[in-house]
Scaffold this motif. Sequence first.
Motif, mmCIF file in Angstrom:
data_model
loop_
_atom_site.group_PDB
_atom_site.id
_atom_site.type_symbol
_atom_site.label_atom_id
_atom_site.label_comp_id
_atom_site.label_asym_id
_atom_site.label_seq_id
_atom_site.Cartn_x
_atom_site.Cartn_y
_atom_site.Cartn_z
ATOM 1 N N SER A 57 -50.351 16.702 -16.532
ATOM 2 C CA SER A 57 -49.406 16.020 -17.279
ATOM 3 C C SER A 57 -48.743 15.000 -17.059
ATOM 4 O O SER A 57 -48.137 13.836 -17.671
ATOM 5 C CB SER A 57 -48.389 17.164 -17.858
ATOM 6 O OG SER A 57 -47.626 17.438 -16.927
ATOM 7 N N SER A 58 -48.829 14.638 -15.621
ATOM 8 C CA SER A 58 -48.211 13.580 -14.827
ATOM 9 C C SER A 58 -48.574 13.391 -13.538
ATOM 10 O O SER A 58 -49.413 14.111 -12.827
ATOM 11 C CB SER A 58 -46.510 13.768 -14.747
ATOM 12 O OG SER A 58 -46.448 14.806 -13.931
ATOM 13 N N ALA A 72 -53.645 11.217 -12.878
ATOM 14 C CA ALA A 72 -54.577 10.302 -12.352
ATOM 15 C C ALA A 72 -55.813 10.378 -12.116
ATOM 16 O O ALA A 72 -56.713 9.988 -12.256
ATOM 17 C CB ALA A 72 -53.745 9.419 -11.061
ATOM 18 N N THR A 73 -55.623 11.870 -11.548
ATOM 19 C CA THR A 73 -57.215 12.265 -10.992
ATOM 20 C C THR A 73 -57.946 12.661 -12.370
ATOM 21 O O THR A 73 -59.186 12.231 -12.217
ATOM 22 C CB THR A 73 -56.707 13.832 -10.280
ATOM 23 O OG1 THR A 73 -55.863 13.384 -9.184
ATOM 24 C CG2 THR A 73 -58.154 14.133 -10.039
ATOM 25 N N ALA A 74 -57.196 13.090 -13.317
ATOM 26 C CA ALA A 74 -58.215 13.278 -14.782
ATOM 27 C C ALA A 74 -58.625 11.914 -15.232
ATOM 28 O O ALA A 74 -59.805 11.777 -15.451
ATOM 29 C CB ALA A 74 -57.034 13.826 -15.764
ATOM 30 N N GLU A 120 -52.578 7.079 -8.329
ATOM 31 C CA GLU A 120 -54.248 6.775 -8.055
ATOM 32 C C GLU A 120 -54.620 6.854 -6.730
ATOM 33 O O GLU A 120 -56.076 6.848 -6.510
ATOM 34 C CB GLU A 120 -54.036 5.378 -8.618
ATOM 35 C CG GLU A 120 -53.921 5.256 -10.076
ATOM 36 C CD GLU A 120 -52.545 5.421 -10.582
ATOM 37 O OE1 GLU A 120 -52.066 5.562 -11.716
ATOM 38 O OE2 GLU A 120 -51.608 5.092 -9.721
ATOM 39 N N ASP A 121 -53.798 6.405 -5.530
ATOM 40 C CA ASP A 121 -54.379 6.561 -4.225
ATOM 41 C C ASP A 121 -54.872 7.906 -4.163
ATOM 42 O O ASP A 121 -55.900 8.253 -3.295
ATOM 43 C CB ASP A 121 -53.212 6.217 -3.230
ATOM 44 C CG ASP A 121 -52.681 4.817 -3.491
ATOM 45 O OD1 ASP A 121 -53.757 4.038 -3.620
ATOM 46 O OD2 ASP A 121 -51.564 4.629 -3.422
ATOM 47 N N ILE A 122 -54.092 8.845 -4.647
ATOM 48 C CA ILE A 122 -54.696 10.495 -4.342
ATOM 49 C C ILE A 122 -55.775 10.645 -5.135
ATOM 50 O O ILE A 122 -56.710 11.423 -4.738
ATOM 51 C CB ILE A 122 -53.434 11.221 -4.448
ATOM 52 C CG1 ILE A 122 -52.120 10.918 -3.734
ATOM 53 C CG2 ILE A 122 -53.874 12.775 -3.902
ATOM 54 C CD1 ILE A 122 -52.484 10.655 -2.280
ATOM 55 N N ALA A 123 -55.888 10.237 -6.382
ATOM 56 C CA ALA A 123 -57.047 10.466 -7.460
ATOM 57 C C ALA A 123 -58.186 9.776 -6.900
ATOM 58 O O ALA A 123 -59.268 10.489 -6.856
ATOM 59 C CB ALA A 123 -56.582 9.735 -8.886
#
Length: 251
Positions: free
Chosen positions: A14-15, A20-22, A222-225
């Motif tokens: 949800s956040s 971002a990963t989704a 987004e860096d982790i995604a």
Amino acid sequence: MKLTGTVALITGASSGIGRATAVHLAQQGAAVALVARRKDRIDELAAAIEDVGGTAYAIPTDITDRSQAEAAVAQAVERFGRLDILVNNAGYMILGTVADADLDQWDRMIAVNQQGLLYMTKAALPHLQNAAGEHPRHVADIVNVSSIAGRTSFPTMAAYNMTKFGVNGFSEALRQELAAGHLRVGVLEPGKVDTELDSHNSDDILADIEKNFGGFKMLDPEDIADGVAYMVTRPRHTAIGELWIMPTEQG
């Protein structure tokens, strides 16, 4: 579109990192099952992904309830017919000294960070094992989002450290159990990321966080995604067991 034909389930979608990963995995071609408690947010995210040509399905779930966790996996598989990737991202963090700790908050951290991860992993395991032998990739993935707090301890983080050290130990043992079947297990350990994770803490703790981390550029979700996507798009013979991503300036 390296993940075309695959299905990914992301908890905590949800956040922050989960959201971002989704988006990132959907852009790579995966159908994404969005698991989180906040129905309005994952409904909105599913619509946003589908509006740009992706495939998504929102599954409101409290992963700390074993029956709900099992049902979420079952719903994803019923909807999409398979499961190739599980991203255990949902997390909860309350900081403070052990002497001043609220035991209910400890229970909540253990429930989300450890028990929920265990429930989701156990429920997903047979579906992931099936996918590991099938087209299109002949490999499947579990990515457990841990933390720098899973490898280094800090004052005021003792209970959170315990939950994340546990995630790291579980992930490595599971990796060894499943390696021969091409079901890869990796742990991703972010440093400070700009998300809602801090928001449940007291004003004093939030002031300390700002003092310690406000002077440099934190990681974006987004860096982790991008790190998750890197882990799950490696060639079949390559497994990333541990990925540590830090802000450049974080000591």
